[in-house]
Design an enzyme around this catalytic site. Structure first.
Site, PDB file in Angstrom:
ATOM      1  N   PRO A   1       0.829  -1.215   0.000  1.00 28.68           N
ATOM      2  CA  PRO A   1       0.000   0.000   0.000  1.00 28.68           C
ATOM      3  C   PRO A   1       0.861   1.261   0.000  1.00 28.68           C
ATOM      4  O   PRO A   1       1.855   1.347   0.723  1.00 28.68           O
ATOM      5  CB  PRO A   1      -0.794  -0.096   1.308  1.00 28.68           C
ATOM      6  CG  PRO A   1      -0.512  -1.423   1.902  1.00 28.68           C
ATOM      7  CD  PRO A   1       0.682  -1.988   1.211  1.00 28.68           C
ATOM      8  N   HIS A   2       0.462   2.215  -0.824  1.00 24.71           N
ATOM      9  CA  HIS A   2       1.143   3.511  -0.869  1.00 24.71           C
ATOM     10  C   HIS A   2       0.152   4.547  -1.383  1.00 24.71           C
ATOM     11  O   HIS A   2      -0.908   4.196  -1.877  1.00 24.71           O
ATOM     12  CB  HIS A   2       2.395   3.447  -1.752  1.00 24.71           C
ATOM     13  CG  HIS A   2       2.134   2.968  -3.138  1.00 24.71           C
ATOM     14  ND1 HIS A   2       1.894   1.636  -3.428  1.00 24.71           N
ATOM     15  CD2 HIS A   2       2.071   3.620  -4.316  1.00 24.71           C
ATOM     16  CE1 HIS A   2       1.693   1.502  -4.728  1.00 24.71           C
ATOM     17  NE2 HIS A   2       1.775   2.691  -5.290  1.00 24.71           N
ATOM     18  N   GLY A   3       0.508   5.800  -1.252  1.00 27.86           N
ATOM     19  CA  GLY A   3      -0.409   6.879  -1.607  1.00 27.86           C
ATOM     20  C   GLY A   3      -0.426   7.191  -3.089  1.00 27.86           C
ATOM     21  O   GLY A   3       0.391   6.693  -3.862  1.00 27.86           O
TER      22      GLY A   3
END
Length: 145
Positions: free
Chosen positions: A63-65
């Site tokens: 997960p990352h932005g």
């Protein structure tokens, strides 16, 4: 003071999580707690997941932005959460290892490629999921800095 990209404080073992969204929030909250990102980064991580799954195969999600989320990043960093019982990431994809990434500028690309090398070995993923200490996990990522 510059934070290390990865330290044993950025690793959580034996977590239980019921949904993909809660898994992403947990990963983001660790990045927030360690001082890498503003709390708003978590919303950008959830947004990214809606655009395209961060499930990578081999029981791993990263997960990352979104691109807009970069303004919420204070320092480049990685959060690793081990979920031995797994969490459903949609379409029958089970995740046992969450690796949250926050990168300033284009640093996340370097971090991602270094992590991908470690995780491309299925055996490494199994050992990381079975690890009983933060140090054990840290040893796999020694080259990531």
């Amino acid at each position: 003071m510059t934070l290390p990209i990865l330290s044993k404080e950025n690793i959580e073992l034996n977590k239980k999580v019921d949904t993909k969204e809660n898994a992403i929030k947990m990963t983001g909250e660790l990045l927030v707690a360690r001082g890498y990102v503003e709390p708003s980064y978590i919303d950008r991580m959830l947004e990214r997941e809606q655009l395209t799954s961060t499930y990578m195969g081999n029981f791993v999600a990263i997960p990352h932005g979104t691109e807009e989320g970069k303004q919420s990043v204070k320092e480049s960093g990685i959060a690793i959460i081990q979920v031995p019982e797994g969490v459903e990431f949609g379409e029958g994809n089970e995740v046992k290892l969450l690796i949250g990434i926050a990168g300033k500028g284009d640093e996340h690309l370097d971090i991602l490629s270094q992590i991908a090398i470690v995780l491309s070995e299925e055996e490494n993923v199994e050992k990381i999921v079975a690890a009983t200490s933060e140090e054990e996990i840290l040893a796999f990522f020694e080259g990531v800095n």
